[in-house]
Structures are given as C-alpha cells and as structure tokens.
Design a protein around this motif. Structure first.
Motif, mmCIF file in Angstrom:
data_model
loop_
_atom_site.group_PDB
_atom_site.id
_atom_site.type_symbol
_atom_site.label_atom_id
_atom_site.label_comp_id
_atom_site.label_asym_id
_atom_site.label_seq_id
_atom_site.Cartn_x
_atom_site.Cartn_y
_atom_site.Cartn_z
ATOM 1 N N GLU A 69 80.464 13.596 -25.725
ATOM 2 C CA GLU A 69 79.487 14.954 -26.837
ATOM 3 C C GLU A 69 79.270 15.476 -28.030
ATOM 4 O O GLU A 69 77.767 15.344 -28.839
ATOM 5 C CB GLU A 69 79.585 16.119 -26.371
ATOM 6 C CG GLU A 69 79.348 15.914 -24.427
ATOM 7 C CD GLU A 69 80.239 17.135 -23.353
ATOM 8 O OE1 GLU A 69 80.045 18.505 -23.975
ATOM 9 O OE2 GLU A 69 81.100 17.396 -23.121
ATOM 10 N N GLN A 127 84.984 9.136 -14.102
ATOM 11 C CA GLN A 127 85.575 10.684 -14.508
ATOM 12 C C GLN A 127 86.418 10.052 -12.992
ATOM 13 O O GLN A 127 87.050 11.061 -12.767
ATOM 14 C CB GLN A 127 84.246 11.333 -14.046
ATOM 15 C CG GLN A 127 83.974 13.195 -13.254
ATOM 16 C CD GLN A 127 83.337 13.500 -12.968
ATOM 17 O OE1 GLN A 127 82.400 13.450 -12.784
ATOM 18 N NE2 GLN A 127 83.369 15.056 -13.409
ATOM 19 N N ARG A 155 74.189 17.258 -23.704
ATOM 20 C CA ARG A 155 75.176 17.644 -23.995
ATOM 21 C C ARG A 155 75.405 18.263 -22.336
ATOM 22 O O ARG A 155 76.501 17.395 -21.921
ATOM 23 C CB ARG A 155 76.355 18.591 -25.110
ATOM 24 C CG ARG A 155 75.705 18.425 -26.237
ATOM 25 C CD ARG A 155 76.744 19.155 -26.912
ATOM 26 N NE ARG A 155 76.526 20.263 -27.120
ATOM 27 C CZ ARG A 155 75.877 21.180 -27.905
ATOM 28 N NH1 ARG A 155 75.548 20.016 -28.870
ATOM 29 N NH2 ARG A 155 75.302 22.313 -28.452
ATOM 30 N N ASP A 180 83.031 12.167 -21.819
ATOM 31 C CA ASP A 180 84.570 13.407 -22.315
ATOM 32 C C ASP A 180 84.246 14.171 -23.202
ATOM 33 O O ASP A 180 82.347 13.955 -23.814
ATOM 34 C CB ASP A 180 85.081 12.544 -22.640
ATOM 35 C CG ASP A 180 85.426 11.515 -24.042
ATOM 36 O OD1 ASP A 180 84.329 11.631 -24.544
ATOM 37 O OD2 ASP A 180 86.084 11.303 -24.603
ATOM 38 N N GLN A 181 84.426 14.667 -24.123
ATOM 39 C CA GLN A 181 84.283 15.378 -25.351
ATOM 40 C C GLN A 181 84.093 14.850 -26.284
ATOM 41 O O GLN A 181 82.921 15.151 -27.305
ATOM 42 C CB GLN A 181 85.222 16.767 -25.905
ATOM 43 C CG GLN A 181 85.174 17.759 -24.872
ATOM 44 C CD GLN A 181 86.270 18.724 -25.042
ATOM 45 O OE1 GLN A 181 86.858 18.420 -26.583
ATOM 46 N NE2 GLN A 181 86.925 19.318 -24.120
ATOM 47 N N ARG A 231 77.971 15.881 -20.243
ATOM 48 C CA ARG A 231 79.076 16.642 -18.785
ATOM 49 C C ARG A 231 78.293 16.376 -17.582
ATOM 50 O O ARG A 231 79.409 16.005 -16.845
ATOM 51 C CB ARG A 231 79.105 17.797 -19.262
ATOM 52 C CG ARG A 231 79.883 18.563 -20.817
ATOM 53 C CD ARG A 231 80.020 20.025 -20.872
ATOM 54 N NE ARG A 231 78.821 20.941 -20.774
ATOM 55 C CZ ARG A 231 77.902 21.249 -22.020
ATOM 56 N NH1 ARG A 231 78.798 21.036 -22.907
ATOM 57 N NH2 ARG A 231 77.160 22.193 -21.534
ATOM 58 N N GLN A 232 76.843 16.264 -16.729
ATOM 59 C CA GLN A 232 77.061 16.135 -15.736
ATOM 60 C C GLN A 232 78.034 14.680 -15.002
ATOM 61 O O GLN A 232 77.881 14.712 -13.754
ATOM 62 C CB GLN A 232 75.989 16.320 -15.103
ATOM 63 C CG GLN A 232 75.357 16.508 -14.097
ATOM 64 C CD GLN A 232 73.764 16.191 -13.785
ATOM 65 O OE1 GLN A 232 73.136 15.399 -15.266
ATOM 66 N NE2 GLN A 232 73.247 16.689 -12.571
#
Length: 581
Positions: free
Chosen positions: A488, A338, A475, A484-485, A479-480
């Motif tokens: 997820e 990130q 999920r 990425d998607q 995200r925390q």
C-alpha cells in the motif's frame, strides 16, 4: 404582504375559490410556503375529513387542455416510483383546469421550511449534507425514470422525526431546461446546490428568496459561499457547494447521482470516517474485474508463453506493457499470500513470474476481460490513454532509478501509483469525466467578476466529485487483494506539498522514484512555459535525493515516450492487431 400569503390576484385565471380558502374538495388551512412556480398548503380533505399536504402550480399550463393532460400523466408516472427517499402522493388530480398533488406524510413530518422556522439553533454542516444527500438520492431515482421535480425548495421538502428529508410534489411543474441543449433535470441538481448554499450561509443566494429566480440570474451573477458563515464549513464541502452552483454549466455536477455521491461521500467521511464509494468500487471490481486488458492481449500472452528460453527480464518487460496484466499477477499472488500468513508479499512482476511460471501468466491473462471490458466503446478512449500513460510512467521510473534498485519493482510501483486513476476511469467513467473537466484551465473571468472560480488540482477535484482522493481507491483495492501495508505504501505517491527526504530503506526509495516519475510526466505533458516551470519545480523537489535537473527529467520523459511509441507501432504492425482496425 407577508411572504407566506398567496398573491392569487396576480395569477390570472387562478380559481376564485382560493380567495375563499377552498380548492375543490380541499379546505385550505395554512400556506406552508411557496416559490414563483409552486405553493404548498396544509389542507383538509372534505371527503375524509383528514389533513393533507397540497401542492399546486402558481400558473396554469400555457398549452391548455393538452398541457394539463401531459402534466397529469407525468405526475401519475412519478407516483409509481417506489423509492424510500420520495414521498408518494395520496391523490393526483385536476380542478378547474389546475393540476394538484396531495399527500399524507408519515406522522410528525413537516416541510423543511416549517421545521427550520421553529428552531433557534444553527444546523451543522453534517446535518445539511445529510438532508441534501437524502434529497439527491430521491431525485436521482426520479431522473432515472425520466421525470423531474421542477421546484426544489424548503416548501417542497419534508423532514420526518428521524431527521430524514424527502421531496414531495414531484412533477407538479415542468420548467424548461436551463440552457439550450440542456436537460430539465439540471434545474433539480442546481436547485439542490442553491439550497445547500442557503442552508450553510443562512442567507438566500444573491439575496433572492425565490430559488427559481436565482436560476435565471445565475448565468450572469456568480454564486459563491461568503467568507463569513454562521458556522465553520469544511473546505471540501464548501468546494462541493461552490461547484454545484458554478456559473459555467460545464463545471457543475452532471447529474443528481454525481452530486449525491460527492455529498454523501463527504457525509460518510465526516460521520463515520469511511467512504461509501470505496464499497461500491470493491463490489464492482469483484463482479467485473479491476481493469480490462489492453487490445492485443492474446498476442502478448502467446509471445510470453513462447519465451521459455528468454531471460526473465524480457518476460517481465513484456508483461509490464499491459498494466492490467501486471496488476492481475500481483492480485493473484497476494491473494494467495493472504491465505498463507507466512508467505512474503509479492512486490515485483519478476517475483510473480518465478512463483507461478508462464502457465500462470496465461491463467492470469484469462482472468481479464477483453478490451474494453464493461465500458461502452464510446467511453473507453480515456481509459486507454491512461493505461498507456501508466506504461510510460513505468518506463520513466526505470530511467530515473538510482543504481541498485530492482527495476521491475520500480516499474510496478509506478503503475500502482496510477491504479486509483485507472479504477475511476473504468468503474466511474462519468465521475472521471467530471474530474478531468475540473482539471482544465478555467475560462477567462469577465471584467467585474470579483471572485473567479478556482482550478483545483487532481486531489481536490477527486474529493469534490467522489469524496476521496484517487490513491485511496488504489489502496482499497490492494487491501481487497490481500496486500500488506508495504505494498500500500508503494502505491501511495508522495503528496505534492510533502517534503521529500532521503529514504532510509529500499521500499521508500522505490516509492520516491515512482512518485518523481508521475510528477515528471504530469509536468512534461503541459504546454510551453507551464511545462518548463513545472519541470523546474519537480527537479527542485527531488534534487537532493535523485540528483536531477530539469533537463534530466525532460530527457527521461522524451525517451520514455519514444519507447512507448515504438512499442505501440510494433503492436499496430503485428498481424491481426486490433490497433490496425
């Protein structure tokens, strides 16, 4: 007799002044509402010449002066609770041997019963959920202090001009527990459930306007929302209300806080499209870590660090034996990704080890809390079982994977799909116990019960208890971490009612195999004919994509269990193992 008129003559020993519209220093102006336990009056205090709300019991304490002293002590302790969702009393006292609680509510506030009587329109499900969420928030604070309300009803709740609802008259009565071995706070929780039922249906439960009387009948007569209601009630909210008023105590909410979370999560989702439980989870995981390491982590890490000359796959397999360690590697690497937007997401343990090396594995292990983390030892067993299950489902996924898929990515995806279940067991153990209770087979319904209580699946059970399905927790944590998607998506199992189609891309294949492994293990852990039936169902769902039959799934499940048992035995036999103690 009008329902809002007192029947003082039927109450032996009740002060005669009540019939003269007086009670000690208070002039009684209007009866606001009552139950068989309490009555609420609008009164004028002759000392200050101001209007107050006055709550009185309907019966004197059977324990005489000693009972009155205990009641006064409880009411005074309740008055010391400082919480925005509890109405503080202005005076607590006794007159002629009868306890009373007086309060001066904020301007414009009135009892919920009065407020409803003055309105013609039907209240929305969201309104009702918001009111009951407020009430439960306040009751939870009272229960934490060891006190109860004793008589939750339309006359003992206040609604202000902002539409917020709060209990008043705390501890005026102290009724006995509902069942032998139960606690008095159960009455408050069940009382809110019955109140929600009444507000949503527009009619008193069991046709009985007196909620304390309904409590006495509930063990014999089921309370369920009728099929026809004044307005549509969403399925999840209806299920929450039906569970809150379940005949079997074991199927109800354990506490006011548990019911508050379920109702408030539904309210948050309906009002704002987000779930508050996710925010709580993220805060807890930041403070306490996502999961604790399984017992024996130190020995595993020492073994990993000493494997410089071993093939990478051997290192990966050892790491995957502890889902918490595998997931911590994923967290550390994807948090770094990130910070570097051009970096590719890390989706396998092998890639993680290549990037950070064996010393990085040691650092990741050091970031984990030792077993059982913040959990009390008495609540740790279900989490340990679930972590071992996550280990087994990752082995099972490898056995089911078609040739060409990266096996450590398949294993990690299978564990990621268990993440939500693991998180709720660690961070919300009470709620996890309630979800598990709902998953057990319902008791046999007695003859004559026309509407047996249904047994929800895990998705519905989680929505009932915490307001969201378990994969949503996983999920949110991903995200925390900065995932990425694509990651997820891997962590999201296929819906049980979702059609299984031939994937077009490798990550979709990985997700599909992990989903099949989870469903297979769920089916295989059932008993007898249920296992055979469920395995056939899973095989039929995945036959087109994975070319499997029920016998293939059963064989793979058996092999994964044997491998897990062998690994556990090796751990238990190792010197200094915590499993040997």
């Amino acid at each position: 007799m009008n329902a809002l008129q007192p029947s003082s003559a039927s109450q032996p020993g009740f002060p005669a002044q009540i019939t003269q519209r007086r009670f000690g220093p208070f002039g009684l102006k209007r009866l606001l509402g009552r139950s068989s336990l309490t009555m609420a009056w609008l009164a004028e205090d002759s000392r200050s010449m101001q209007d107050v709300l006055l709550m009185l019991p309907r019966r004197a304490s059977s324990a005489g002066a000693e009972g009155l002293k205990r009641a006064l002590d409880a009411a005074r302790r309740a008055a010391r609770i400082d919480h925005p969702r509890l109405q503080a009393p202005s005076e607590i006292g006794q007159y002629a041997g009868w306890l009373y609680v007086a309060c001066q509510p904020r301007q414009g506030a009135q009892t919920l019963g009065e407020w409803l009587n003055g309105r013609a329109e039907v209240n929305t499900a969201l309104d009702i959920a918001s009111w009951c969420s407020d009430v439960l928030d306040g009751l939870a604070a009272a229960h934490d202090a060891g006190l109860t309300h004793g008589d939750v009803g339309l006359h003992s709740l206040l609604i202000d001009r902002a539409g917020r609802v709060i209990p008043w008259g705390l501890a005026v009565v102290a009724p006995p527990p509902l069942t032998e071995g139960g606690v008095a706070s159960e009455r408050d929780v069940l009382g809110v459930g019955l109140l929600m039922h009444q507000l949503l249906s527009g009619t008193p439960p069991l046709g009985e306007a007196d909620l304390p009387s309904v409590l006495g009948r509930l063990v014999r007569e089921p309370v369920r929302l009728p099929a026809t209601l004044p307005q549509p009630v969403p399925e999840v909210l209806a299920a929450i209300v039906d569970r809150a008023t379940a005949t079997q105590a074991s199927r109800r909410y354990l506490s006011a806080r548990s019911l508050f979370r379920a109702v408030d999560e539904w309210r948050q989702n309906a009002a704002e499209g987000r779930a508050n439980v996710l925010a709580i989870l993220l805060a807890r995981s930041r403070a306490a870590g996502h999961l604790p390491a399984l017992p024996g982590l130190a020995a595993r890490v020492s073994k990993v660090v000493g494997m410089d000359s071993e093939p990478l796959q051997s290192v990966v397999e050892l790491i995957l034996e502890d889902p918490a360690l595998a997931l911590e590697l994923l967290r550390q690497l994807n948090t770094a990704a990130q910070r570097a937007p051009d970096a590719d997401p890390v989706t396998s343990v092998g890639r993680a080890v290549q990037l950070i090396g064996l010393r990085g594995v040691r650092r990741a292990a050091g970031a984990l809390r030792p077993w059982p983390g913040l959990l009390p030892a008495t609540q740790a067993a279900p989490l340990r079982v679930a972590l071992l299950r996550a280990r087994q489902v990752s082995l099972l996924a490898r056995l089911l994977a078609p040739a060409g898929l990266p096996l450590d990515m398949v294993s990690l995806a299978a564990q990621l799909q268990q993440l939500g279940r693991l998180l709720v067991l660690y961070h919300f153990p009470d709620e996890a116990a309630q979800i598990a209770a709902l998953m057990r087979p319902a008791p046999r319904v007695e003859e004559g019960d026309e509407r047996p209580e249904s047994e929800p699946d895990e998705a519905l059970a989680a929505r009932l208890v915490i307001g969201v399905e378990l994969p949503a927790l996983g999920r949110a944590v991903l995200r925390q971490w900065g995932a990425d998607q694509g990651l997820e998506l891997l962590a999201t199992p296929l819906g049980r009612d979702q059609a299984v189609r031939v994937p077009q891309h490798a990550p979709d294949w990985v997700r599909l195999v992990a989903s099949c492994a989870g469903e297979t293990l769920d089916a295989w852990q059932r008993v007898g004919l249920s296992m055979e039936r469920d395995l056939e169902h899973v095989a039929a769902r995945y036959a087109r994509t994975l070319d499997v039959k029920a016998v293939d799934l059963r064989s793979a499940a058996e092999r994964s269990q044997l491998a897990t048992q062998k690994a556990l035995k090796q751990e238990a036999d190792s010197p200094g193992s915590s499993l040997r103690r």
